[in-house]
Motif scaffolding. Structure first.
Motif, short mmCIF file in Angstrom:
data_model
loop_
_atom_site.label_atom_id
_atom_site.label_comp_id
_atom_site.label_asym_id
_atom_site.label_seq_id
_atom_site.Cartn_x
_atom_site.Cartn_y
_atom_site.Cartn_z
N SER A 172 38.36 37.01 27.43
CA SER A 172 38.49 36.37 26.11
C SER A 172 39.20 37.03 25.02
O SER A 172 39.91 36.53 24.30
N GLN B 149 39.13 34.91 44.78
CA GLN B 149 38.48 34.14 43.93
C GLN B 149 37.17 33.35 44.60
O GLN B 149 36.28 33.21 43.85
N ARG C 194 40.69 25.97 26.27
CA ARG C 194 40.80 26.86 27.53
C ARG C 194 39.43 27.03 28.38
O ARG C 194 39.29 27.80 29.12
N GLU D 188 39.41 27.15 31.92
CA GLU D 188 40.32 28.51 32.69
C GLU D 188 39.15 28.83 33.22
O GLU D 188 38.34 29.54 32.74
N PRO D 189 39.57 29.41 34.58
CA PRO D 189 38.79 30.40 35.24
C PRO D 189 38.54 31.79 34.53
O PRO D 189 39.62 32.16 33.68
N PHE E 161 37.52 32.25 31.54
CA PHE E 161 37.58 32.37 30.18
C PHE E 161 35.95 32.40 29.84
O PHE E 161 35.38 31.45 30.12
N SER F 217 34.86 26.62 35.05
CA SER F 217 35.82 26.22 36.01
C SER F 217 35.25 25.78 37.14
O SER F 217 35.95 24.85 37.73
N TYR G 284 34.49 22.15 36.65
CA TYR G 284 35.67 21.43 36.49
C TYR G 284 36.10 21.08 37.72
O TYR G 284 36.59 20.02 38.45
N ARG G 285 36.08 21.93 38.68
CA ARG G 285 36.62 21.67 39.99
C ARG G 285 35.63 20.72 41.05
O ARG G 285 36.25 20.03 41.44
#
Lengths: 638, 311
Positions: free
Chosen positions: A2, A348, A564, A567-568, A570, A584, A587-588
């Protein structure tokens, strides 16, 4: 992670600012060049104009004017001179014409485009002097003209009278002297006529000598002779006097220094003109220098242009070369990129795995606390009951013994009484009735505790759904309920959960993944609420799918954070408190299910997450949902 | 309570009523059992009557156990404080050490034997120290203050602490436990500031042995390796006075050391207080007497006479 946000923004802002300066400079450059060009042209025009100040035509006209005046002046002189020797009227007329012409010519010097007046003070002075002179000359001319007729007539009369007087004298002198006298008279007549006719007579001495000779001839002569001599002398003197007057007037007239003054005027003008020419020449020199500078600038620009063209050519050539190798480079780069991508995917996956483990650890710790309290009192109660049982066993033993003694025939009354007293004593000491009631309570509590533990374990199982298939028909409301149970200890006493569940059809999905989504969103909502607050959970169904809305009355977030949030890496949590992967992953998972997730937020008021999930998965979506290896692995580990 | 009532008073605080029922059942024979189902209720109760021991849950709605114990320490300083908790984060534990000055942590689920034993020790300590607690701080320290022993791998830490404390304090440095014991034999030490591990061995044993045999020595933990389990062991077996984390904050460090020195003085003046800081025996049995660790512990035990002489 961040922390890098503001950096990026400020750097970006800096570029915009720099760009702005450059943009204005770019915009200013053509304007600047135009101003420069206009200035250069202006200077050029100025210099050209300065070199053009000497007007040659005007100069020639001025010179011609001066010559005209000179010629007319000479003409006037000639005319006056002619008048002096002739009485012909047309001569006077000619002089008048000449005078008029001279007047016009003088006017041309004074006024008009080719005037000399006003060019310079020296010229003005010379012009004034010349004009004064010619004016006085005109006056003389008028005087002369006026006197000329009279004197001329008198002269002619005198000339006519002299031969008469001479002949009379010759006659008076007598015969003896007739020969020389006649000769003298002839000579005298000739001389006098010559005197009267010639423009500037020089024979006065001859006349005077002839008269002397006459005097000598007449010497001692009679009175009449003397008188005739005297008359002759008077006539001759008249002629000489008249002629002299005429000659004096003409020479006075001719002596006016008009020619000299005109010459001075011309000189003054020529001087001025020379000066003008010199100035113009100076400017011409300047112009030449300036033109040279302009040419140099032009040459420099040309060289620059050529050089940039050369650079362009070179760049073009390089581009062409690069184009030839592009294919290879692209292949090499693609290889690099795919390797990097593979490494990234691996790391990841590892990060997602560790995020899973971290949140799992947190969850387990929370659940452990939930379990430890009922486990604590259930175990403790069991121990208390066991200890109490020992006491009760003692009582039972005592009572049994008393009973045995009472029924035994061998026992004495005393023994029976003793045993009964002992049993009674024990019953008194342990307050058996109360004790059993208490034991009931303790056992009920222990039961309750175990029930609670069983429920928690069941909810863990429900949540992880390790005993179900990966894709299943699943009621989303159940998933939300199990997630709420899992994070119950984060919510209790602090957050009121208000549920509004709609009638939902079961949807095709990966239940364990969706539970992960709900747990994450509810946990986030709980963390957004600093002290106490509410979480609203709405579910609804329509023909295409289901909608889940999770709202909180927490701190909300700014637009930058909101943009944001998926976002990964974040995170707004302090370093070490969150990996920034939670949302994230949410979201996925939703994307993998062919769904959509939206977020709305108002800082200080709260946030709303809205998830839309389809009823059925299409083939690709199902495959994607089933192929989240890291997510599934983490949940399988649970 | 100063009248020595027949039964000691123990207050149990938990938001789960079943836990309170269990406690009442477990302790009603030995003690006068009071219960409160929240921190606020416990504080209300403490305003009207003094207790000997408070046993509190950490996670409760409204007020956490540590918050309640900190307030209780103001209301009833003589009461021994015990935290009963299922799951605590590190900050809560550090807070309870530094602000609650607690006697023990007990994990849920508890064992009845351990719990009763711990409560019994707490009650005994409270009884023993009641008079001293009422007597107050006693006389002001006489003569130069005792030294501060800093036990740390990093040689910069003692220098830093000397700088922070100023010339009025005497700071001696040790980089191993052996050096520390050597210094304790030679110097008059009141406070030990130590990391949790020195030269790759945990200092828990040293701190624990020191506290057992020289209760007037006050230990402060200064570490960057903050860990909940270690902190709980250090309070239960070492009765550490404070737990502070690196980086060192000047004012925090100075306040902590001054307060630790006052505590040392108080303990040296009133041996009856020692029981309040009695440590629990470590679970693992000490190693054989031949090991260097054990020899060190033996030397610490013999320190007693030396320290007594100085005190």
């Amino acid at each position: 992670m961040s922390g890098s946000g503001p950096d990026i923004r400020s750097r970006h802002g800096g570029e915009i600012r720099d760009g702005g300066v450059r943009m204005t400079w770019r915009k200013m450059l053509p304007l600047f060049a135009a101003v420069l060009a206009v200035a250069a042209i202006g200077v050029l025009a100025f210099l050209v104009r300065k070199t053009q100040t000497v007007d040659n035509a005007l100069h020639l006209e001025r010179l011609k004017n001066i010559r005209t005046v000179d010629a007319l002046d000479v003409g006037l002189n000639r005319a006056v001179t002619q008048v002096g020797v002739s009485t012909m009227v047309n001569v006077a007329d000619k002089r008048a014409v000449t005078t008029a012409q001279l007047g016009n010519a003088l006017d041309a010097l004074e006024n008009g485009p080719a005037a000399l007046r006003g060019l310079s003070p020296e010229i003005d002075t010379a012009l004034d002097r010349f004009l004064d002179t010619i004016e006085s000359k005109f006056e003389l001319a008028f005087d002369f003209e006026a006197r000329n007729i009279l004197v001329n007539q008198r002269l002619i009369a005198g000339l006519d009278a002299v031969p008469v007087a001479a002949d009379e004298l010759v006659a008076r002198l007598g015969a003896d002297k007739a020969e020389p006298a006649r000769a003298l008279a002839t000579q005298l007549k000739t001389e006098v006529t010559t005197y009267g006719v010639v423009q500037t007579p020089v024979n006065e001495d001859n006349i005077r000598a002839l008269l002397e000779q006459f005097e000598a001839l007449a010497a001692g002569g009679p009175e009449a002779t003397q008188e005739a001599l005297h008359r002759l002398r008077a006539r001759v003197n008249d002629v000489i006097a008249d002629k002299n007057e005429l000659v004096r007037r003409i020479s006075d007239f001719l002596a006016r220094p008009t020619a000299e003054h005109l010459e001075e005027l011309e000189k003054a003008y020529m001087g001025w003109h020379g000066q003008q020419v010199a100035i113009a020449n100076e400017y011409r020199l300047l112009l030449a220098a300036y033109a040279a500078v302009l040419l140099l600038v032009l040459a420099w620009l040309g060289i620059r242009l050529r050089r940039s063209y050369r650079l362009l050519d070179r760049a073009n050539a390089e581009l062409a070369r690069a184009n030839e190798h592009l294919e290879e480079q692209v292949q090499a780069r693609t290889r690099d990129l795919s390797e990097t991508l593979k490494r990234l995917q691996e790391s990841q996956a590892q990060l997602i795995q560790s995020e899973k483990m971290a949140s799992l650890g947190q969850m387990v710790a929370g659940v452990a606390h939930e379990i430890n309290t009922p486990l604590g009192y259930a175990r403790s109660n069991a121990e208390i009951v066991r200890n109490a049982l020992a006491e009760i066993r003692g009582l039972v033993a005592a009572q049994t013994r008393a009973l045995q003694l009472m029924t035994s025939e061998n026992a004495s009354d005393e023994e029976v009484a003793q045993a009964l007293t002992a049993a009674h004593g024990i019953a008194e000491s342990i307050d058996a009735e109360q004790l059993t009631t208490e034991l009931d309570t303790l056992l009920a509590d222990a039961d309750h505790g175990l029930q609670q533990i069983a429920e928690l374990v069941a909810s863990l199982k429900d949540f992880s759904r390790v005993d179900r298939s990966r894709t299943d028909l699943f009621n989303v409301n159940d998933g939300i309920e199990s997630a709420l149970k899992i994070c119950h200890n984060q919510l209790k006493h602090r957050i009121e959960v208000i549920k509004a569940y709609g009638q939902l059809p079961p949807i095709e999905c990966s239940p364990s993944q969706l539970n992960q989504v709900f747990l994450n969103l509810i946990t986030n909502a709980a963390q957004a609420i600093a002290d106490t607050g509410r979480i609203y959970i709405h579910t609804a169904a329509d023909a295409e799918g289901v909608t889940i809305r999770i709202l909180d009355t927490g701190c909300g977030m700014t637009e930058e954070v909101r943009a944001r949030i998926f976002e990964p890496f974040f995170t707004t949590k302090p370093v070490g408190k969150g990996t920034g992967l939670g949302l994230s992953i949410v979201y996925r998972i939703v994307e993998d299910h062919g769904g959509r997730i939206e977020v709305r937020s108002a800082p200080g008021k709260g946030s709303e997450f809205k998830i839309r999930l389809p009823l059925r998965q299409n083939r690709a979506g199902t495959a994607a949902a089933a192929s989240g290896p890291a997510v599934d692995a983490a949940l399988a580990a649970a | 309570m100063s009248q020595h009532p027949p039964k000691a008073r123990v207050l149990f605080v938990d938001d789960e009523p079943r836990v309170l029922t269990t406690m009442r059942m477990l302790f009603r024979n030995q003690y006068d059992v009071l219960t409160a189902d929240s921190g606020q209720a416990a504080l209300e109760l403490l305003k009207t009557q003094a207790v000997d021991v408070i046993v509190s849950d950490q996670r409760m709605p409204g007020m956490t156990g540590i918050e309640m114990l900190r307030a209780a320490r103001e209301l009833n300083p003589a009461a021994m404080r015990i935290l009963l908790t299922g799951y605590s984060d590190l900050n809560a534990i550090i807070g309870s050490i530094n602000e609650g000055e607690i006697f023990r942590f007990i994990n849920k689920p508890w064992s009845n034997d351990d719990l009763t034993a711990t409560v019994a020790r707490a009650v005994a300590a409270a009884r023993a120290s009641a008079a001293a607690a009422q007597a107050g701080d006693g006389s002001a320290p006489i003569g130069p203050p005792p030294g501060v022993l800093v036990l740390d791998d990093d040689p910069q830490v003692p220098a830093r602490i000397q700088t922070i404390l100023g010339a009025d304090f005497r700071v001696v440095a040790a980089r191993s436990m052996e050096e520390a014991v050597n210094l304790l034999e030679k110097e008059r030490i009141g406070v030990i500031i130590s990391d949790t591990r020195v030269a790759d061995s945990p200092v828990l044993g040293l701190i624990s042995t020191l506290k057992q045999h020289h209760p007037e020595l006050v230990s402060v933990i200064l570490t960057e390796r903050a860990d909940a389990g270690t902190a709980i062991e250090l309070i239960n077996q070492g009765q550490i006075y404070r737990f502070i984390t690196k980086p060192i904050h000047d004012s925090q460090c100075k306040i902590t050391v001054s307060s630790a020195l006052r505590q040392h003085h108080r303990l040296a003046q009133s041996p009856e207080l020692h029981q309040r800081y009695e440590v629990a025996a470590p679970k693992a049995q000490p190693a054989a007497a031949e090991s260097p660790q054990a020899k060190l512990m033996d030397r610490i035990r013999t320190l007693r006479t030396v320290v007594k002489r100085w005190v």
